[in-house]
Design a protein around this motif. Sequence first.
Motif, PDB file in Angstrom:
ATOM      1  N   ASP A 159      40.810  13.530 -13.086  1.00 12.84           N
ATOM      2  CA  ASP A 159      41.135  12.842 -11.746  1.00 12.84           C
ATOM      3  C   ASP A 159      40.843  11.431 -11.507  1.00 12.84           C
ATOM      4  O   ASP A 159      41.322  11.006 -10.577  1.00 12.84           O
ATOM      5  CB  ASP A 159      40.430  13.735 -10.629  1.00 12.84           C
ATOM      6  CG  ASP A 159      40.539  15.331 -10.648  1.00 12.84           C
ATOM      7  OD1 ASP A 159      41.759  15.569 -10.424  1.00 12.84           O
ATOM      8  OD2 ASP A 159      39.823  16.206 -10.745  1.00 12.84           O
ATOM      9  N   GLU A 160      40.344  10.926 -12.577  1.00 12.98           N
ATOM     10  CA  GLU A 160      39.757   9.429 -12.428  1.00 12.98           C
ATOM     11  C   GLU A 160      41.091   8.448 -12.196  1.00 12.98           C
ATOM     12  O   GLU A 160      41.319   7.424 -11.473  1.00 12.98           O
ATOM     13  CB  GLU A 160      38.942   8.973 -13.512  1.00 12.98           C
ATOM     14  CG  GLU A 160      37.445   9.647 -13.697  1.00 12.98           C
ATOM     15  CD  GLU A 160      36.783   8.797 -14.565  1.00 12.98           C
ATOM     16  OE1 GLU A 160      37.262   7.881 -15.143  1.00 12.98           O
ATOM     17  OE2 GLU A 160      35.543   9.647 -14.769  1.00 12.98           O
ATOM     18  N   SER A 161      42.269   8.890 -12.657  1.00 12.84           N
ATOM     19  CA  SER A 161      43.217   7.963 -12.556  1.00 12.84           C
ATOM     20  C   SER A 161      43.744   8.339 -11.069  1.00 12.84           C
ATOM     21  O   SER A 161      44.861   7.324 -10.824  1.00 12.84           O
ATOM     22  CB  SER A 161      44.431   8.461 -13.454  1.00 12.84           C
ATOM     23  OG  SER A 161      45.054  10.062 -13.239  1.00 12.84           O
ATOM     24  N   GLU A 162      43.411   9.268 -10.591  1.00 12.91           N
ATOM     25  CA  GLU A 162      44.052   9.469  -8.904  1.00 12.91           C
ATOM     26  C   GLU A 162      42.796   9.042  -7.948  1.00 12.91           C
ATOM     27  O   GLU A 162      42.652   9.526  -6.883  1.00 12.91           O
ATOM     28  CB  GLU A 162      44.316  10.985  -8.761  1.00 12.91           C
ATOM     29  CG  GLU A 162      45.470  11.356  -9.729  1.00 12.91           C
ATOM     30  CD  GLU A 162      46.480  10.754  -9.213  1.00 12.91           C
ATOM     31  OE1 GLU A 162      46.809  10.652  -8.333  1.00 12.91           O
ATOM     32  OE2 GLU A 162      47.484  10.860 -10.397  1.00 12.91           O
ATOM     33  N   LEU A 163      42.240   8.058  -8.389  1.00 17.78           N
ATOM     34  CA  LEU A 163      41.100   7.799  -7.454  1.00 17.78           C
ATOM     35  C   LEU A 163      41.535   7.210  -5.970  1.00 17.78           C
ATOM     36  O   LEU A 163      40.945   7.529  -4.970  1.00 17.78           O
ATOM     37  CB  LEU A 163      40.409   6.208  -8.101  1.00 17.78           C
ATOM     38  CG  LEU A 163      39.112   6.065  -7.585  1.00 17.78           C
ATOM     39  CD1 LEU A 163      38.021   6.830  -7.221  1.00 17.78           C
ATOM     40  CD2 LEU A 163      38.372   4.517  -8.090  1.00 17.78           C
ATOM     41  N   SER A 164      42.565   6.602  -5.741  1.00 19.02           N
ATOM     42  CA  SER A 164      43.010   6.013  -4.622  1.00 19.02           C
ATOM     43  C   SER A 164      43.254   7.490  -3.753  1.00 19.02           C
ATOM     44  O   SER A 164      42.959   7.274  -2.388  1.00 19.02           O
ATOM     45  CB  SER A 164      44.279   5.242  -4.596  1.00 19.02           C
ATOM     46  OG  SER A 164      45.424   6.136  -5.213  1.00 19.02           O
ATOM     47  N   LYS A 165      44.085   8.424  -4.230  1.00 19.44           N
ATOM     48  CA  LYS A 165      44.126   9.850  -3.411  1.00 19.44           C
ATOM     49  C   LYS A 165      42.663  10.271  -2.939  1.00 19.44           C
ATOM     50  O   LYS A 165      42.552  10.756  -1.736  1.00 19.44           O
ATOM     51  CB  LYS A 165      44.749  10.764  -4.171  1.00 19.44           C
ATOM     52  CG  LYS A 165      46.150  10.359  -4.504  1.00 19.44           C
ATOM     53  CD  LYS A 165      46.817  11.625  -5.062  1.00 19.44           C
ATOM     54  CE  LYS A 165      48.358  11.381  -5.244  1.00 19.44           C
ATOM     55  NZ  LYS A 165      49.017  12.476  -6.110  1.00 19.44           N
ATOM     56  N   MET A 166      41.704  10.212  -3.810  1.00 17.67           N
ATOM     57  CA  MET A 166      40.185  11.036  -3.554  1.00 17.67           C
ATOM     58  C   MET A 166      39.735  10.083  -2.414  1.00 17.67           C
ATOM     59  O   MET A 166      38.930  10.551  -1.437  1.00 17.67           O
ATOM     60  CB  MET A 166      39.620  10.952  -4.873  1.00 17.67           C
ATOM     61  CG  MET A 166      40.001  11.974  -5.833  1.00 17.67           C
ATOM     62  SD  MET A 166      38.890  12.098  -7.336  1.00 17.67           S
ATOM     63  CE  MET A 166      39.215  10.455  -8.196  1.00 17.67           C
ATOM     64  N   ASN A 167      39.765   8.630  -2.683  1.00 21.26           N
ATOM     65  CA  ASN A 167      39.314   7.731  -1.677  1.00 21.26           C
ATOM     66  C   ASN A 167      39.954   7.849  -0.201  1.00 21.26           C
ATOM     67  O   ASN A 167      39.265   7.848   0.786  1.00 21.26           O
ATOM     68  CB  ASN A 167      39.424   6.273  -1.989  1.00 21.26           C
ATOM     69  CG  ASN A 167      38.349   6.011  -3.330  1.00 21.26           C
ATOM     70  OD1 ASN A 167      37.576   7.006  -3.625  1.00 21.26           O
ATOM     71  ND2 ASN A 167      38.743   5.014  -3.963  1.00 21.26           N
ATOM     72  N   ASP A 168      41.223   7.995  -0.346  1.00 22.45           N
ATOM     73  CA  ASP A 168      41.872   8.424   1.058  1.00 22.45           C
ATOM     74  C   ASP A 168      41.329   9.634   1.810  1.00 22.45           C
ATOM     75  O   ASP A 168      41.396   9.601   3.182  1.00 22.45           O
ATOM     76  CB  ASP A 168      43.525   8.392   0.852  1.00 22.45           C
ATOM     77  CG  ASP A 168      43.891   7.137   0.422  1.00 22.45           C
ATOM     78  OD1 ASP A 168      43.425   6.165   0.771  1.00 22.45           O
ATOM     79  OD2 ASP A 168      45.028   7.257  -0.310  1.00 22.45           O
ATOM     80  N   VAL A 169      41.154  10.685   0.921  1.00 22.92           N
ATOM     81  CA  VAL A 169      40.568  11.877   1.628  1.00 22.92           C
ATOM     82  C   VAL A 169      39.262  11.741   2.032  1.00 22.92           C
ATOM     83  O   VAL A 169      38.644  12.329   3.210  1.00 22.92           O
ATOM     84  CB  VAL A 169      40.680  12.870   0.326  1.00 22.92           C
ATOM     85  CG1 VAL A 169      39.739  14.395   0.891  1.00 22.92           C
ATOM     86  CG2 VAL A 169      42.047  13.383   0.058  1.00 22.92           C
ATOM     87  N   ILE A 170      38.497  11.004   1.359  1.00 18.76           N
ATOM     88  CA  ILE A 170      36.893  10.567   1.826  1.00 18.76           C
ATOM     89  C   ILE A 170      37.164   9.926   3.326  1.00 18.76           C
ATOM     90  O   ILE A 170      36.275  10.231   4.197  1.00 18.76           O
ATOM     91  CB  ILE A 170      36.323  10.070   1.100  1.00 18.76           C
ATOM     92  CG1 ILE A 170      35.766  10.683  -0.393  1.00 18.76           C
ATOM     93  CG2 ILE A 170      34.970   9.440   1.592  1.00 18.76           C
ATOM     94  CD1 ILE A 170      35.238  10.112  -1.369  1.00 18.76           C
ATOM     95  N   LYS A 171      37.955   9.011   3.206  1.00 17.99           N
ATOM     96  CA  LYS A 171      38.118   8.073   4.600  1.00 17.99           C
ATOM     97  C   LYS A 171      38.669   8.975   5.684  1.00 17.99           C
ATOM     98  O   LYS A 171      38.159   8.971   6.752  1.00 17.99           O
ATOM     99  CB  LYS A 171      38.892   7.045   4.305  1.00 17.99           C
ATOM    100  CG  LYS A 171      38.597   5.976   3.274  1.00 17.99           C
ATOM    101  CD  LYS A 171      39.558   4.944   3.081  1.00 17.99           C
ATOM    102  CE  LYS A 171      39.113   4.022   2.008  1.00 17.99           C
ATOM    103  NZ  LYS A 171      40.063   2.711   1.849  1.00 17.99           N
TER     104      LYS A 171
END
Length: 419
Positions: free
Chosen positions: A72-84
Amino acid sequence: MTSKPTVNSDPAPILACTISRDVQRFDLLIDDMEQELGEAWGDLNFEDALVFLKQPDSTGMQFVAIAVDSEDESELSKMNDVIKAAKAKKIKVLLIANQVSPSVLHQMLKLGADDFVPYPLPEGSLHEAIERLRRPDPVVPPGFDPETGTFNPNLRPKGDRNGVILPVHGMAGGVGSSTFAANLGWELATLPDSEGTRVCVLDLDLQFGAIATYLDLSRKEAVLEVLTDTAALDADSLIKSMQTFNDKLHVLTAPADMLPLEMITPDDVGRILDTAQANFDFVIVDMPSTVVSWTEAVLTRAHVYFALLELDLRSAQNILRFIRALKAEALPHEKVRYILNRAPKFTDLSAKARVKRMAESLDIDIEVQLPDGGEQITQANDHGLPIAESAAKNPLRKELQKLAKSLHDLNKAAESAKA
């Protein structure tokens, strides 16, 4: 339960949600979530989670559990958007991480994740994490130090200072730069006429910082929070992340875990130094021996940049490289003050001549020569005590005391001239 959360009139409300690329890769998480929440939870992928968290139905959820692995590390931006998105709804965020790199984990924690549990889940760990998330955030009164459970008026930030920044940089490993930084800080804080003087030591050697060891201080988790979120840094959060040695010297220790030196940026370091400078009279910075991208940020803010060396070839070669690098980048190399540690005794004329030749060949002035304190210095460091507390008559301690006194007097003179 692994279906997407829906809103019906009959079922119990959704209290939590797992968010992952494929929750079936986290079968232990499914079992533990069912054990903890029964039917009151659901599962979403990252895209659907962003849509759901923007809907009114998500309001009132207790937490989301974001499950990620190395793929999932290549999708870091998606994970960060979910956290925000979750934090915007005041929903707690729990990370479930399987073989995720420290840098990615730190970035996700920096964005506001509230807790972290490794995968495979240790027995009972999810239950304990959920219990922590459900606890109300503690209200910390001003001046309260949670490490000691006591009130300390010295911890109250004022922002009324314009401190002197004194970085300490070892020109080679083992030259005693951390010993110098810790003990210079203590001497500045305990000078007879230093009543009211506030001194701090910032250990920015993120990998092998030894200030905590030399002053017998624990390494607080709050240090990592400060380093990874300097945009939110203020005087209160910086001082709360520090510890005090004998109620006189404030210390920001290195983190508990080894971190990449490039994890922090020049802007991060600038914010930390600016905040410390506004709240302390003297800010001593223990630097890593490596020159990094943010070394320039420290050098440009420094009033005096101490470079420690020994009388050996490796120190001479490294100083030559150091000076060449500073001049090539047009950096203020004139701020550097060279200090010879473990200097030869006055009667050792041959070694004294070597010191002179070394200074001439490097075209530098060695302004301070510190004597070899011997075994007492090692013992003081191992016991977590300043030299002044364990070997007050040691010749090295006396020279450090003289240096602290001269720095204190120069600062007083400068303040008087401004007034």
